[in-house]
Design an enzyme around this catalytic site. Sequence first.
Site, PDB file in Angstrom:
ATOM      1  N   GLU A 218       3.274   2.054   2.278  1.00 23.26           N
ATOM      2  CA  GLU A 218       3.897   2.374   3.558  1.00 23.26           C
ATOM      3  C   GLU A 218       5.378   2.008   3.533  1.00 23.26           C
ATOM      4  OE1 GLU A 218       2.000   0.651   6.912  1.00 23.26           O
ATOM      5  OE2 GLU A 218       0.058   1.583   6.506  1.00 23.26           O
TER       6      GLU A 218
ATOM      7  N   HIS B 276      17.461  27.704   2.773  1.00 22.24           N
ATOM      8  CA  HIS B 276      16.854  28.730   1.931  1.00 22.24           C
ATOM      9  C   HIS B 276      16.761  30.065   2.663  1.00 22.24           C
ATOM     10  CE1 HIS B 276      14.493  30.416  -1.274  1.00 22.24           C
ATOM     11  NE2 HIS B 276      13.493  30.672  -0.463  1.00 22.24           N
TER      12      HIS B 276
ATOM     13  N   ASP C 204      15.294  25.164  -9.596  1.00 23.24           N
ATOM     14  CA  ASP C 204      14.202  24.201  -9.726  1.00 23.24           C
ATOM     15  C   ASP C 204      13.854  23.999 -11.203  1.00 23.24           C
ATOM     16  OD1 ASP C 204      11.990  22.583  -9.482  1.00 23.24           O
ATOM     17  OD2 ASP C 204      11.048  23.755  -7.898  1.00 23.24           O
TER      18      ASP C 204
ATOM     19  N   ASP D 276       0.814  -1.224   0.000  1.00 20.87           N
ATOM     20  CA  ASP D 276       0.000   0.000   0.000  1.00 20.87           C
ATOM     21  C   ASP D 276       0.848   1.273   0.000  1.00 20.87           C
ATOM     22  OD1 ASP D 276       1.023  -0.078   2.533  1.00 20.87           O
ATOM     23  OD2 ASP D 276      -0.901   0.142   3.569  1.00 20.87           O
TER      24      ASP D 276
ATOM     25  N   ASP E   1      18.116  37.958  -7.460  1.00 23.06           N
ATOM     26  CA  ASP E   1      17.030  38.826  -6.994  1.00 23.06           C
ATOM     27  C   ASP E   1      17.523  39.538  -5.740  1.00 23.06           C
ATOM     28  OD1 ASP E   1      16.613  37.036  -4.749  1.00 23.06           O
ATOM     29  OD2 ASP E   1      15.469  35.758  -6.113  1.00 23.06           O
TER      30      ASP E   1
ATOM     31  N   LYS F 111      13.673  41.591 -11.259  1.00 15.79           N
ATOM     32  CA  LYS F 111      12.720  41.007 -12.206  1.00 15.79           C
ATOM     33  C   LYS F 111      11.282  41.308 -11.780  1.00 15.79           C
ATOM     34  CE  LYS F 111      13.214  36.360 -10.173  1.00 15.79           C
ATOM     35  NZ  LYS F 111      14.355  36.531  -9.295  1.00 15.79           N
TER      36      LYS F 111
ATOM     37  N   GLN G  24       8.844  27.005   1.876  1.00 17.38           N
ATOM     38  CA  GLN G  24       7.576  27.313   2.544  1.00 17.38           C
ATOM     39  C   GLN G  24       7.879  27.747   3.981  1.00 17.38           C
ATOM     40  OE1 GLN G  24       4.239  24.601   1.751  1.00 17.38           O
ATOM     41  NE2 GLN G  24       5.585  23.462   0.364  1.00 17.38           N
TER      42      GLN G  24
END
Length: 308
Positions: A36, A130, A227, A34, A166, A197, A94
């Site tokens: 796992e 990051h 990325d 499954d 940037d 930019k 994030q």
Amino acid sequence: MKIIIGSTSNKLGESIASKLNIPPSFVQVSKFADGEISVEVESDIYNQEAYIIQSTSPPTNDSLIELLLTIDAVKRSGAKRITTIIPYYGYSRQDRVIRNSNMQSALSAKLIANLIQSAGTNNVAVIDLHSSQIEGFFDVPVANLSCFEVFVDSVHTENLAIVAPDVGAIGRARAFAKALEKKCEIKFSGEIIVIDKYREKAGTSEVMNVIGDVANKNCVIVDDIVDSGGTLCNAAFALKTRGARSVISCITHGVLSGNAVEKISSSVLDKLVITDTILHKFKKTSKIEVVSIANVLTHFIQGGKGAS
């Protein structure tokens, strides 16, 4: 001391273990029907300093669960202290809460930090986070290691221009310049070229303004993550059209999703230099060079910083 290597860092981990002259502990990772994940580690870790090496790189969620299970297995084996080395920290982009009129995001980078701590690690080491604020998401000691030294041999120091892709990357670019000065014993002018930019409106092409003179310069774009590669290729084009002699990019984490490799290979960028924080499986190309951070992490372990 015990070295435990995860599946996303097997080549890097084996290189580190070889430099330390320590055979890595056997780890068995398997999957149930499954999906796992199951992790088992050798049981000779009791009362040992344990170093787990595992990037949370694509497939990110599988890599993360494997890391958490490995930490738990090592803790249950009775390790004296666990240092978790995460060469590439997934979810690092994030790192802030995003809100608009009717939507609310998670603070994902902090949630991942909580999970890693809850699994049982005593210390964490990462390569080139990051953003440094992520260190504050942990309640255990965090070593945010720089790997700028591994890029030195790839850089032309004559007529050098260091470029921040940037405004947010200016600090990283300036730190790279200082590392280059120290390693190569050169004096850098201190000027950082910045690419500004923006889009006039949604659906229009991205406009790139180059702040600083790059005419006849050997440009080095410095960043932490590449990325899709689109912005990097556009930046290289903007520099070349303004007279740059050459453009290379030194970027720590080569995520290179989708058709990024093809995009970079057909661009005006002369070379992309990335590290092995992520296990790369793309077809070799003359445009992309991979350098190893094994020495950086070996020196970290030898320095005993994980035991602090």
